[in-house]
Write an enzyme that holds these catalytic residues in place. Structure first.
Site, PDB file in Angstrom:
ATOM      1  N   SER A 146       0.570  -1.433   0.083  1.00 11.20           N
ATOM      2  CA  SER A 146       0.222   0.085   0.011  1.00 11.20           C
ATOM      3  C   SER A 146       0.825   0.734  -0.062  1.00 11.20           C
ATOM      4  CB  SER A 146      -0.907  -0.223   1.784  1.00 11.20           C
ATOM      5  OG  SER A 146      -1.429   0.985   1.786  1.00 11.20           O
ATOM      6  N   TYR A 159      -2.992  -1.839  10.254  1.00 11.14           N
ATOM      7  CA  TYR A 159      -2.629  -1.040   8.848  1.00 11.14           C
ATOM      8  C   TYR A 159      -1.036  -1.145   8.605  1.00 11.14           C
ATOM      9  CZ  TYR A 159      -3.509  -0.565   3.829  1.00 11.14           C
ATOM     10  OH  TYR A 159      -4.110  -0.974   2.834  1.00 11.14           O
TER      11      TYR A 159
HETATM   12  C1  BGC Z   1      -5.533   1.723   1.788  1.00 11.50           C
HETATM   13  C2  BGC Z   1      -7.597   2.428   1.621  1.00 11.50           C
HETATM   14  C3  BGC Z   1      -6.866   3.294   1.764  1.00 11.50           C
HETATM   15  C4  BGC Z   1      -5.824   3.986   0.484  1.00 11.50           C
HETATM   16  C5  BGC Z   1      -5.326   5.365   0.107  1.00 11.50           C
HETATM   17  C6  BGC Z   1      -4.640   2.108   1.362  1.00 11.50           C
HETATM   18  O1  BGC Z   1      -3.932   1.747   1.099  1.00 11.50           O
HETATM   19  O2  BGC Z   1      -6.284   0.040   1.698  1.00 11.50           O
HETATM   20  O3  BGC Z   1      -8.540   2.177   2.524  1.00 11.50           O
HETATM   21  O4  BGC Z   1      -8.306   5.096   1.012  1.00 11.50           O
HETATM   22  O5  BGC Z   1      -4.842   2.851   1.320  1.00 11.50           O
HETATM   23  O6  BGC Z   1      -5.090   5.961   1.450  1.00 11.50           O
END
Ligand code: BGC
Length: 258
Positions: A146, A159
């Site tokens: 991410s 996360y």
């Molecule tokens: C997350 C999303 C978020 C995006 C941008 C992703 O890794 O799962 O919830 O909107 O990042 O911030």
């Protein structure tokens, strides 16, 4: 056909980015192991689409937060297709809460799948390749990380910890596995329209604010990610390892938390 005669496992491929990758891989000639935890219907739909396009797939239920399930997933893939060449660690989840309210249960849930799950699945995959080493097999690992492996994301501390860990895991394994012909890279999506952020998608204020921060002016779609996953899993990426590729419409360089 860039993945002809390859077998790929795509974790969490009953929906979202994982499903788009599974379909795209099949279109490139790969046999695809579709994994789901709680969405058998999505997995069935993905398999039907793959078969309708002339591809070959296998559905395996497994909770990537459990080592026994991970071993079952890899064993089922090998039993059915004989070998595995590509692993896409896509399964992941997030929970929303201020740091001081995060429960131990939620922390474990997120870290067990997003980080320990990737660690253990990759470990099982590498052991499989090592057993078969005398055939000179190469392996490709692609992690769906991410933008939050790099960027803070308030209220998503577990996360972020998992994705930051994934960044270092990838760098470490690139070094440790390179001499075995195993490449490992991360894809770091930004805001992609998938079930993981359905709350955000249903909140016009938050969504509007986020869209204002995306230079390309729109959310990503799962298909925006799958082409890169093909590249990183193909022979074209034989000299690429330990890298993170951003697929975020430019968000990373323009991100301000509201
Ligand atoms: C997350 C999303 C978020 C995006 C941008 C992703 O890794 O799962 O919830 O909107 O990042 O911030």
């Amino acid at each position: 056909m860039r993945l002809k005669n390859k077998t790929a496992i795509v974790t969490g491929s009953s929906q979202g980015i994982g499903r788009a990758i599974a379909l795209r891989f099949a279109g490139e000639g790969a046999n695809v192991v579709i994994n789901y935890n709680r969405n058998p219907q999505g997995a069935e739909e993905a398999l039907r689409e793959i078969e309708a396009a002339g591809g070959s797939g296998l559905i395996v239920q497994a909770d990537l937060g459990k080592l026994a399930d991970i071993k079952k997933l890899i064993a089922a893939a090998i039993e059915h297709f004989g070998r595995v060449d590509i692993l896409v660690n896509n399964a992941g989840l997030e929970t929303h809460a201020p740091f001081w309210e995060v429960s131990e249960e939620d922390y474990d849930k997120v870290l067990n799948v997003n980080l320990k799950g990737v660690f253990s699945t990759t470990q099982e995959f590498v052991r499989h390749l090592m057993l078969d080493n005398n055939h000179g097999r190469k392996g490709k690992v692609v992690n769906i990380s991410s933008v939050h492996e790099e960027l803070p994301f308030p209220n998503f501390s577990a996360y972020c910890a998992s994705k930051g860990g994934l960044k270092m895991l990838t760098r470490n394994l690139a070094v440790e596995l390179g001499s075995m012909g195993i490449n490992i890279n991360n894809i770091a999506p930004g805001a992609v329209e998938t079930p993981i952020n359905s709350k955000l998608l249903n909140d016009p204020m938050k969504l509007g604010a986020l869209l204002n921060q995306i230079p390309l002016g729109r959310l990503g779609q799962p298909a925006d990610v799958s082409g890169l996953a093909v590249f990183l899993s193909s022979d074209d990426a034989d000299y690429v390892t330990g890298a993170t590729y951003y697929v975020d419409g430019g968000l990373t360089w323009n991100y301000q938390e509201q």
